[in-house]
Design a protein around this motif. Structure first.
Motif, PDB file in Angstrom:
ATOM      1  N   THR A   1       0.899  -1.184  -0.025  1.00  0.00           N
ATOM      2  CA  THR A   1      -0.128   0.077   0.034  1.00  0.00           C
ATOM      3  C   THR A   1       0.914   1.175   0.103  1.00  0.00           C
ATOM      4  OG1 THR A   1      -1.777  -1.243   1.032  1.00  0.00           O
ATOM      5  CG2 THR A   1      -1.930   1.125   1.198  1.00  0.00           C
ATOM      6  N   ASP A   2       0.501   2.156  -0.749  1.00  0.00           N
ATOM      7  CA  ASP A   2       1.269   3.402  -0.891  1.00  0.00           C
ATOM      8  C   ASP A   2       1.064   4.273   0.419  1.00  0.00           C
ATOM      9  OD1 ASP A   2       2.505   5.545  -1.909  1.00  0.00           O
ATOM     10  OD2 ASP A   2       1.234   6.056  -3.345  1.00  0.00           O
ATOM     11  N   VAL A   3       1.507   3.952   1.486  1.00  0.00           N
ATOM     12  CA  VAL A   3       1.482   4.744   2.669  1.00  0.00           C
ATOM     13  C   VAL A   3       2.731   5.785   2.531  1.00  0.00           C
ATOM     14  CG1 VAL A   3       0.247   2.953   4.009  1.00  0.00           C
ATOM     15  CG2 VAL A   3       2.975   3.325   3.950  1.00  0.00           C
ATOM     16  N   LYS A   4       2.386   6.791   3.689  1.00  0.00           N
ATOM     17  CA  LYS A   4       3.316   7.875   3.582  1.00  0.00           C
ATOM     18  C   LYS A   4       4.159   8.207   4.840  1.00  0.00           C
ATOM     19  CE  LYS A   4       1.904   9.728  -0.401  1.00  0.00           C
ATOM     20  NZ  LYS A   4       1.835   8.544  -1.133  1.00  0.00           N
ATOM     21  N   ARG A   5       5.098   8.846   4.612  1.00  0.00           N
ATOM     22  CA  ARG A   5       6.146   9.100   5.833  1.00  0.00           C
ATOM     23  C   ARG A   5       5.416   9.823   6.765  1.00  0.00           C
ATOM     24  NH1 ARG A   5      11.539   7.980   5.607  1.00  0.00           N
ATOM     25  NH2 ARG A   5      12.072   7.016   3.794  1.00  0.00           N
ATOM     26  N   CYS A   6       5.831   9.911   8.155  1.00  0.00           N
ATOM     27  CA  CYS A   6       5.434  10.884   9.151  1.00  0.00           C
ATOM     28  C   CYS A   6       6.417  11.896   9.022  1.00  0.00           C
ATOM     29  CB  CYS A   6       5.760  10.321  10.547  1.00  0.00           C
ATOM     30  SG  CYS A   6       4.804   8.672  10.781  1.00  0.00           S
ATOM     31  N   ALA A   7       5.876  13.107   9.892  1.00  0.00           N
ATOM     32  CA  ALA A   7       6.658  14.457   9.670  1.00  0.00           C
ATOM     33  C   ALA A   7       8.037  13.913  10.823  1.00  0.00           C
ATOM     34  CB  ALA A   7       5.729  15.307  10.437  1.00  0.00           C
ATOM     35  N   GLY A   8       8.989  14.791  10.514  1.00  0.00           N
ATOM     36  CA  GLY A   8      10.344  14.628  11.439  1.00  0.00           C
ATOM     37  C   GLY A   8      11.252  13.554  11.284  1.00  0.00           C
ATOM     38  N   ASN A   9      11.236  13.014  10.005  1.00  0.00           N
ATOM     39  CA  ASN A   9      12.340  12.037   9.681  1.00  0.00           C
ATOM     40  C   ASN A   9      12.307  10.902  10.527  1.00  0.00           C
ATOM     41  OD1 ASN A   9      14.233  11.735   7.973  1.00  0.00           O
ATOM     42  ND2 ASN A   9      15.952  12.794   9.271  1.00  0.00           N
ATOM     43  N   LYS A  10      11.162  10.547  10.956  1.00  0.00           N
ATOM     44  CA  LYS A  10      10.943   9.448  11.731  1.00  0.00           C
ATOM     45  C   LYS A  10      11.357   8.147  10.776  1.00  0.00           C
ATOM     46  CE  LYS A  10       7.661  11.162  14.953  1.00  0.00           C
ATOM     47  NZ  LYS A  10       6.931  12.518  14.179  1.00  0.00           N
ATOM     48  N   PRO A  11      11.850   6.876  11.311  1.00  0.00           N
ATOM     49  CA  PRO A  11      11.815   5.658  10.706  1.00  0.00           C
ATOM     50  C   PRO A  11      10.782   5.238  10.050  1.00  0.00           C
ATOM     51  CG  PRO A  11      12.729   5.363  12.790  1.00  0.00           C
ATOM     52  CD  PRO A  11      12.103   6.754  12.859  1.00  0.00           C
ATOM     53  N   PHE A  12      10.974   4.901   8.788  1.00  0.00           N
ATOM     54  CA  PHE A  12       9.913   4.371   7.928  1.00  0.00           C
ATOM     55  C   PHE A  12       9.781   3.158   7.754  1.00  0.00           C
ATOM     56  CE2 PHE A  12       7.826   4.283   3.567  1.00  0.00           C
ATOM     57  CZ  PHE A  12       6.687   4.863   3.863  1.00  0.00           C
TER      58      PHE A  12
END
Ligand SMILES: *[C@@H]1O[C@H](CO)[C@@H](O)[C@H](O)[C@H]1NC(C)=O
Length: 172
Positions: free
Chosen positions: A29-40
């Motif tokens: 699924t095309d999920v997105k990153r969280c703000a603030g450079n958190k590990p994806f």
């Protein structure tokens, strides 16, 4: 003759096994990153959804398979969900303890503690209770025993009434 037959059977068996393996794995699924450079995460598979917003039905359990890597030694991992509506309000979404406990819900026989660079899959069964029927952005993040973020992603969802009720609504 027997040799050829054996090879043919082996090839057939191989294709059958490959087919079975492919059928079991959900598409990413095309999920997105969280703000603030958190590990994806390495990959997230939301059952029945490739391209968000994911349509999710009230009163059901939405399965998420989350492949992530631990970057340190972790003994306990907990899942947390925050929901953002209309880009402003962010509310924590209460999860039952047995759902939020990541360690007992790891797939393929993995278990905690997790070692640095170990990659595992969390089988997350997100219970969809009463929820406003509008677009919601959910942020799902996993935290370890020190409250450090292990992995984080966001996914747009749209909560709808149960399947049968929805069909009636579509006819109107
Ligand atoms: C893991 O962390 C959660 C949240 O802090 C806590 O409720 C739970 O008891 C912990 N589990 C273990 C096995 O330590």
């Amino acid at each position: 003759m027997a040799y050829t037959k054996c090879i043919t059977l082996s090839i057939l068996l191989l294709f059958t096994l490959l087919g079975a393996a492919n059928a079991e794995k959900l598409p990413a699924t095309d999920v997105k990153r969280c703000a603030g450079n958190k590990p994806f995460p390495l990959e997230v598979r939301v059952a029945g959804c490739i391209k968000p917003p994911c349509i999710i039905y009230k009163g059901t359990v939405q399965v998420f398979e989350i492949d992530f890597v631990s970057h340190k030694f972790v003994t306990n991992v907990t899942a947390l969900v925050k929901a953002t509506t209309l880009g402003v309000i962010t509310v924590p979404y209460e999860l039952p303890d047995e759902v939020a406990a990541v360690c007992p819900n790891l797939m393929y026989g993995a278990y905690c503690p997790l070692y640095p660079t170990e990659d595992v899959t969390y089988y997350f069964e997100f219970p969809i209770g009463e929820y406003p029927e509008i677009g919601v952005k959910i942020e799902i993040y996993l935290v370890d025993q020190d409250h450090d973020i292990v992995t984080c992603f966001t996914c747009d969802i749209k909560v709808k009434k149960g399947v049968s009720g929805n069909k009636v609504a579509e006819l109107n």
